[in-house]
Design a protein around this motif. Sequence first.
Motif, PDB file in Angstrom:
ATOM      1  N   THR A 197      -3.369 -27.596 -12.886  1.00  0.00           N
ATOM      2  CA  THR A 197      -2.367 -26.763 -12.205  1.00  0.00           C
ATOM      3  C   THR A 197      -2.876 -26.229 -10.866  1.00  0.00           C
ATOM      4  O   THR A 197      -2.238 -25.371 -10.257  1.00  0.00           O
ATOM      5  CB  THR A 197      -1.990 -25.566 -13.099  1.00  0.00           C
ATOM      6  N   TYR A 198      -4.004 -26.730 -10.396  1.00  0.00           N
ATOM      7  CA  TYR A 198      -4.648 -26.185  -9.211  1.00  0.00           C
ATOM      8  C   TYR A 198      -4.279 -27.013  -7.977  1.00  0.00           C
ATOM      9  O   TYR A 198      -4.571 -28.209  -7.894  1.00  0.00           O
ATOM     10  CB  TYR A 198      -6.164 -26.138  -9.401  1.00  0.00           C
ATOM     11  N   ALA A 199      -3.649 -26.345  -7.026  1.00  0.00           N
ATOM     12  CA  ALA A 199      -3.183 -27.012  -5.814  1.00  0.00           C
ATOM     13  C   ALA A 199      -3.996 -26.560  -4.608  1.00  0.00           C
ATOM     14  O   ALA A 199      -4.533 -25.441  -4.581  1.00  0.00           O
ATOM     15  CB  ALA A 199      -1.698 -26.713  -5.580  1.00  0.00           C
ATOM     16  N   GLU A 200      -4.069 -27.418  -3.605  1.00  0.00           N
ATOM     17  CA  GLU A 200      -4.683 -27.024  -2.338  1.00  0.00           C
ATOM     18  C   GLU A 200      -3.975 -25.769  -1.823  1.00  0.00           C
ATOM     19  O   GLU A 200      -2.743 -25.718  -1.767  1.00  0.00           O
ATOM     20  CB  GLU A 200      -4.528 -28.147  -1.319  1.00  0.00           C
TER      21      GLU A 200
ATOM     22  N   TRP B 264       0.788 -14.321   2.680  1.00  0.00           N
ATOM     23  CA  TRP B 264       1.191 -15.494   3.470  1.00  0.00           C
ATOM     24  C   TRP B 264       0.387 -16.669   2.944  1.00  0.00           C
ATOM     25  O   TRP B 264      -0.832 -16.664   3.019  1.00  0.00           O
ATOM     26  CB  TRP B 264       0.895 -15.231   4.935  1.00  0.00           C
ATOM     27  N   GLU B 265       1.073 -17.648   2.393  1.00  0.00           N
ATOM     28  CA  GLU B 265       0.340 -18.717   1.735  1.00  0.00           C
ATOM     29  C   GLU B 265       0.921 -20.095   2.015  1.00  0.00           C
ATOM     30  O   GLU B 265       2.100 -20.246   2.367  1.00  0.00           O
ATOM     31  CB  GLU B 265       0.297 -18.477   0.225  1.00  0.00           C
ATOM     32  N   PHE B 266       0.038 -21.088   1.852  1.00  0.00           N
ATOM     33  CA  PHE B 266       0.387 -22.494   1.990  1.00  0.00           C
ATOM     34  C   PHE B 266      -0.095 -23.202   0.730  1.00  0.00           C
ATOM     35  O   PHE B 266      -1.290 -23.147   0.407  1.00  0.00           O
ATOM     36  CB  PHE B 266      -0.278 -23.101   3.222  1.00  0.00           C
ATOM     37  N   ILE B 267       0.818 -23.823   0.028  1.00  0.00           N
ATOM     38  CA  ILE B 267       0.483 -24.507  -1.223  1.00  0.00           C
ATOM     39  C   ILE B 267       0.695 -26.007  -1.013  1.00  0.00           C
ATOM     40  O   ILE B 267       1.818 -26.470  -0.775  1.00  0.00           O
ATOM     41  CB  ILE B 267       1.356 -24.019  -2.397  1.00  0.00           C
ATOM     42  N   GLY B 268      -0.403 -26.763  -1.105  1.00  0.00           N
ATOM     43  CA  GLY B 268      -0.362 -28.196  -0.884  1.00  0.00           C
ATOM     44  C   GLY B 268      -0.312 -28.979  -2.178  1.00  0.00           C
ATOM     45  O   GLY B 268       0.060 -28.447  -3.240  1.00  0.00           O
ATOM     46  N   PRO B 269      -0.709 -30.244  -2.138  1.00  0.00           N
ATOM     47  CA  PRO B 269      -0.686 -31.096  -3.328  1.00  0.00           C
ATOM     48  C   PRO B 269      -1.632 -30.602  -4.427  1.00  0.00           C
ATOM     49  O   PRO B 269      -2.600 -29.893  -4.162  1.00  0.00           O
ATOM     50  CB  PRO B 269      -1.145 -32.459  -2.793  1.00  0.00           C
ATOM     51  N   ILE B 270      -1.319 -30.994  -5.646  1.00  0.00           N
ATOM     52  CA  ILE B 270      -2.165 -30.673  -6.791  1.00  0.00           C
ATOM     53  C   ILE B 270      -3.512 -31.381  -6.659  1.00  0.00           C
ATOM     54  O   ILE B 270      -3.566 -32.585  -6.373  1.00  0.00           O
ATOM     55  CB  ILE B 270      -1.484 -31.074  -8.107  1.00  0.00           C
TER      56      ILE B 270
END
Length: 329
Positions: free
Chosen positions: A275-278, A265-271
């Motif tokens: 290539t590393y995003a919050e 279960w994940e949440f991917i935010g802004p970069i």
Amino acid sequence: MVNIGSGLGAQIGISAESTYGTFVASSKFIEFTKESLALKKTTAQSMGIAAGRLLPLSARRVLTRKEVQGSLEMEIANKGMGLILQQLMGTTVTPVQQAATTAYLQTHTLASVAGKSLTIQKGVPLTTGTVTDKTLVGCKITSGEFACGVGEMLTGSFEIDGKDSDEGQTLAVASYSNMSPFHFGQMALKTGTFGTEAALDGIRKVSVKIERPQDVERFYANQAALKKEPIENDQVKITGTLESDYVATTLDDLHTSDGATSLVWEFIGPIIASTYAETFRITLPAIRLDEGPPVVDGFGVIKPTFNFTGLYDGTNQPKIEYLSTDVTL
């Protein structure tokens, strides 16, 4: 700054303790939505008979036990969550820089919480605007629940047990970095074989609760009515729910067979950089579904809610990964 005589002027500061119950000044300030942390006291009143006395004597009431109990609720933000996650999961974490960027990864793997405790300092405003100090020491997280559904932010609710409350400390001056909450628009849920999980369609809401059972009744002589550090006294309990539309039989089949699946279960935010995003990610290497087969209760879309239990797959531990710009917890 003008102090406001309501909840608008409240604050919560936290810090990791080196020794259970020993005050440490706040190093992080949490933007919280609700709290119920308070001193709980046990008293005993003498019932001795004295000729002509119609009311118990005030001088014969004694304070026999003190502790702190309550909860802390918040939105899970893209910064500043490391200390809370470490207290829940147990692993001592140092953020790892990603390449040569400003992104730092925290990996909170399930481990013992022995030796992990917080000082939590509350600022509670009087109506005059004066903010009073409530410093809670020896705070251990006994459970944490994360939840997010359609149109919602990711929230966290933490149950806390503490040793004592001190109102004589200097209230720290709160400072906040520019934080943003994770939310449904960033949410993904994946299931399948560990390490190769695939996106699962139809998921509307997810919750995961991690319980850290501890003996919080360690009151002994020679402790001045205060407890010693709670000790883990049961296995960790991980449970959760998956609210869905019935778009596929994946979960239904797992319920029928009582088969195991890995859940991410994940949440991917802004970069942040490169290539590393919050990121906020919970990985449960093995879950099994307990309840929730689909039933028809009207004309609408079938919406089963599956309850699950998180278990050990024999190799991989549950973990929470947190990718942010935080250089330290």
